[in-house]
Scaffold this motif. Structure first.
Motif, PDB file in Angstrom:
ATOM      1  N   LEU A  32     -12.068  -1.892 -50.216  1.00  0.00           N
ATOM      2  CA  LEU A  32     -12.766  -2.617 -51.281  1.00  0.00           C
ATOM      3  C   LEU A  32     -14.018  -3.320 -50.764  1.00  0.00           C
ATOM      4  O   LEU A  32     -15.062  -3.295 -51.408  1.00  0.00           O
ATOM      5  CB  LEU A  32     -11.814  -3.621 -51.938  1.00  0.00           C
ATOM      6  CG  LEU A  32     -10.657  -3.006 -52.713  1.00  0.00           C
ATOM      7  CD1 LEU A  32      -9.698  -4.091 -53.185  1.00  0.00           C
ATOM      8  CD2 LEU A  32     -11.151  -2.180 -53.871  1.00  0.00           C
ATOM      9  N   ASP A  33     -13.910  -3.937 -49.590  1.00  0.00           N
ATOM     10  CA  ASP A  33     -15.077  -4.591 -48.988  1.00  0.00           C
ATOM     11  C   ASP A  33     -16.179  -3.576 -48.697  1.00  0.00           C
ATOM     12  O   ASP A  33     -17.365  -3.875 -48.845  1.00  0.00           O
ATOM     13  CB  ASP A  33     -14.689  -5.317 -47.706  1.00  0.00           C
ATOM     14  CG  ASP A  33     -13.812  -6.541 -47.951  1.00  0.00           C
ATOM     15  OD1 ASP A  33     -13.730  -7.000 -49.109  1.00  0.00           O
ATOM     16  OD2 ASP A  33     -13.196  -7.020 -46.982  1.00  0.00           O
ATOM     17  N   THR A  34     -15.775  -2.387 -48.289  1.00  0.00           N
ATOM     18  CA  THR A  34     -16.753  -1.321 -48.014  1.00  0.00           C
ATOM     19  C   THR A  34     -17.469  -0.911 -49.289  1.00  0.00           C
ATOM     20  O   THR A  34     -18.690  -0.764 -49.299  1.00  0.00           O
ATOM     21  CB  THR A  34     -16.064  -0.108 -47.364  1.00  0.00           C
ATOM     22  OG1 THR A  34     -15.396  -0.537 -46.182  1.00  0.00           O
ATOM     23  CG2 THR A  34     -17.064   0.972 -47.013  1.00  0.00           C
ATOM     24  N   LEU A  62     -13.138   1.805 -40.025  1.00  0.00           N
ATOM     25  CA  LEU A  62     -13.825   1.871 -41.306  1.00  0.00           C
ATOM     26  C   LEU A  62     -13.735   3.272 -41.892  1.00  0.00           C
ATOM     27  O   LEU A  62     -13.388   3.453 -43.062  1.00  0.00           O
ATOM     28  CB  LEU A  62     -15.285   1.465 -41.139  1.00  0.00           C
ATOM     29  CG  LEU A  62     -16.133   1.546 -42.404  1.00  0.00           C
ATOM     30  CD1 LEU A  62     -15.714   0.471 -43.393  1.00  0.00           C
ATOM     31  CD2 LEU A  62     -17.598   1.397 -42.058  1.00  0.00           C
ATOM     32  N   SER A  63     -14.032   4.257 -41.083  1.00  0.00           N
ATOM     33  CA  SER A  63     -14.009   5.643 -41.538  1.00  0.00           C
ATOM     34  C   SER A  63     -12.627   6.057 -42.013  1.00  0.00           C
ATOM     35  O   SER A  63     -12.474   6.685 -43.063  1.00  0.00           O
ATOM     36  CB  SER A  63     -14.481   6.557 -40.406  1.00  0.00           C
ATOM     37  OG  SER A  63     -14.459   7.895 -40.829  1.00  0.00           O
ATOM     38  N   ARG A  64     -11.600   5.687 -41.263  1.00  0.00           N
ATOM     39  CA  ARG A  64     -10.221   6.030 -41.639  1.00  0.00           C
ATOM     40  C   ARG A  64      -9.809   5.370 -42.952  1.00  0.00           C
ATOM     41  O   ARG A  64      -9.231   6.001 -43.831  1.00  0.00           O
ATOM     42  CB  ARG A  64      -9.254   5.624 -40.533  1.00  0.00           C
ATOM     43  CG  ARG A  64      -9.262   6.560 -39.376  1.00  0.00           C
ATOM     44  CD  ARG A  64      -8.191   6.176 -38.375  1.00  0.00           C
ATOM     45  NE  ARG A  64      -8.327   7.006 -37.181  1.00  0.00           N
ATOM     46  CZ  ARG A  64      -8.007   6.610 -35.970  1.00  0.00           C
ATOM     47  NH1 ARG A  64      -7.507   5.413 -35.767  1.00  0.00           N
ATOM     48  NH2 ARG A  64      -8.162   7.418 -34.949  1.00  0.00           N
ATOM     49  N   ALA A  65     -10.100   4.084 -43.078  1.00  0.00           N
ATOM     50  CA  ALA A  65      -9.728   3.352 -44.295  1.00  0.00           C
ATOM     51  C   ALA A  65     -10.447   3.918 -45.511  1.00  0.00           C
ATOM     52  O   ALA A  65      -9.851   4.087 -46.581  1.00  0.00           O
ATOM     53  CB  ALA A  65     -10.049   1.867 -44.135  1.00  0.00           C
ATOM     54  N   PHE A  66     -11.709   4.226 -45.337  1.00  0.00           N
ATOM     55  CA  PHE A  66     -12.483   4.731 -46.466  1.00  0.00           C
ATOM     56  C   PHE A  66     -12.014   6.128 -46.860  1.00  0.00           C
ATOM     57  O   PHE A  66     -11.755   6.391 -48.037  1.00  0.00           O
ATOM     58  CB  PHE A  66     -13.984   4.746 -46.154  1.00  0.00           C
ATOM     59  CG  PHE A  66     -14.805   4.948 -47.389  1.00  0.00           C
ATOM     60  CD1 PHE A  66     -15.185   3.859 -48.149  1.00  0.00           C
ATOM     61  CD2 PHE A  66     -15.156   6.214 -47.810  1.00  0.00           C
ATOM     62  CE1 PHE A  66     -15.907   4.025 -49.316  1.00  0.00           C
ATOM     63  CE2 PHE A  66     -15.876   6.396 -48.972  1.00  0.00           C
ATOM     64  CZ  PHE A  66     -16.264   5.297 -49.732  1.00  0.00           C
ATOM     65  N   SER A  67     -11.890   7.013 -45.906  1.00  0.00           N
ATOM     66  CA  SER A  67     -11.470   8.391 -46.191  1.00  0.00           C
ATOM     67  C   SER A  67     -10.082   8.448 -46.800  1.00  0.00           C
ATOM     68  O   SER A  67      -9.820   9.251 -47.696  1.00  0.00           O
ATOM     69  CB  SER A  67     -11.513   9.235 -44.920  1.00  0.00           C
ATOM     70  OG  SER A  67     -12.832   9.337 -44.451  1.00  0.00           O
ATOM     71  N   LYS A  68      -9.192   7.602 -46.319  1.00  0.00           N
ATOM     72  CA  LYS A  68      -7.821   7.567 -46.836  1.00  0.00           C
ATOM     73  C   LYS A  68      -7.810   7.207 -48.319  1.00  0.00           C
ATOM     74  O   LYS A  68      -7.073   7.790 -49.104  1.00  0.00           O
ATOM     75  CB  LYS A  68      -6.995   6.564 -46.043  1.00  0.00           C
ATOM     76  CG  LYS A  68      -5.572   6.391 -46.516  1.00  0.00           C
ATOM     77  CD  LYS A  68      -4.863   5.333 -45.689  1.00  0.00           C
ATOM     78  CE  LYS A  68      -4.370   4.280 -46.646  1.00  0.00           C
ATOM     79  NZ  LYS A  68      -3.951   3.063 -46.039  1.00  0.00           N
TER      80      LYS A  68
END
Length: 128
Positions: A32-34, A62-68
């Motif tokens: 959400l922050d991203t 960051l990449s993992r959280a966003f892609s997931k």
């Protein structure tokens, strides 16, 4: 507001807190922050590295959280948001070259390529 940020955050907050699904969907705070950071800086040359630095995380996390959560990478999301906004501006009669830079693309060529990849037609074919 040009980037409809006021619509995105309440939508994701609803999904995060109020909605129930047969399979639980959890959007973590980093995701959400991203989204918030990207949508507030979309017209700038925002990069994954810059987002990570400003959210005080490493780029891998960051990449993992966003892609997931998004089922796409950050660059794809940024380009998708930019071309959707560009389409609206083009329909309002704005010049494609101006729109390319206004929506944060570094060149008209990269704008044209991203636009065509997403919509399967060129920005110049959009009529108001």
């Amino acid at each position: 507001e040009l980037f409809c940020f006021g619509i995105l955050l309440p939508l994701f907050n609803c999904i995060k807190t109020d909605c129930t699904f047969s399979k639980e969907i959890v959007f973590d705070n980093l995701f959400l922050d991203t989204l918030v950071y990207i949508n507030n800086h979309l017209s700038e040359n925002v990069t994954e590295k810059e987002v990570a630095k400003n959210l005080f995380v490493n780029t891998v996390s960051l990449s993992r959280a966003f892609s997931k959560n998004a089922k796409m990478n950050i660059r794809q999301y940024i380009n998708q948001r930019r071309v959707i906004i560009a389409y609206s501006l083009l329909q309002n009669g704005e010049n494609a070259t101006d729109v390319a830079y206004k929506t944060g693309f570094g060149s008209v060529r990269s704008f044209n390529r991203a636009f065509k990849a997403y919509f399967n037609f060129t920005p110049s074919s959009v009529k108001n």
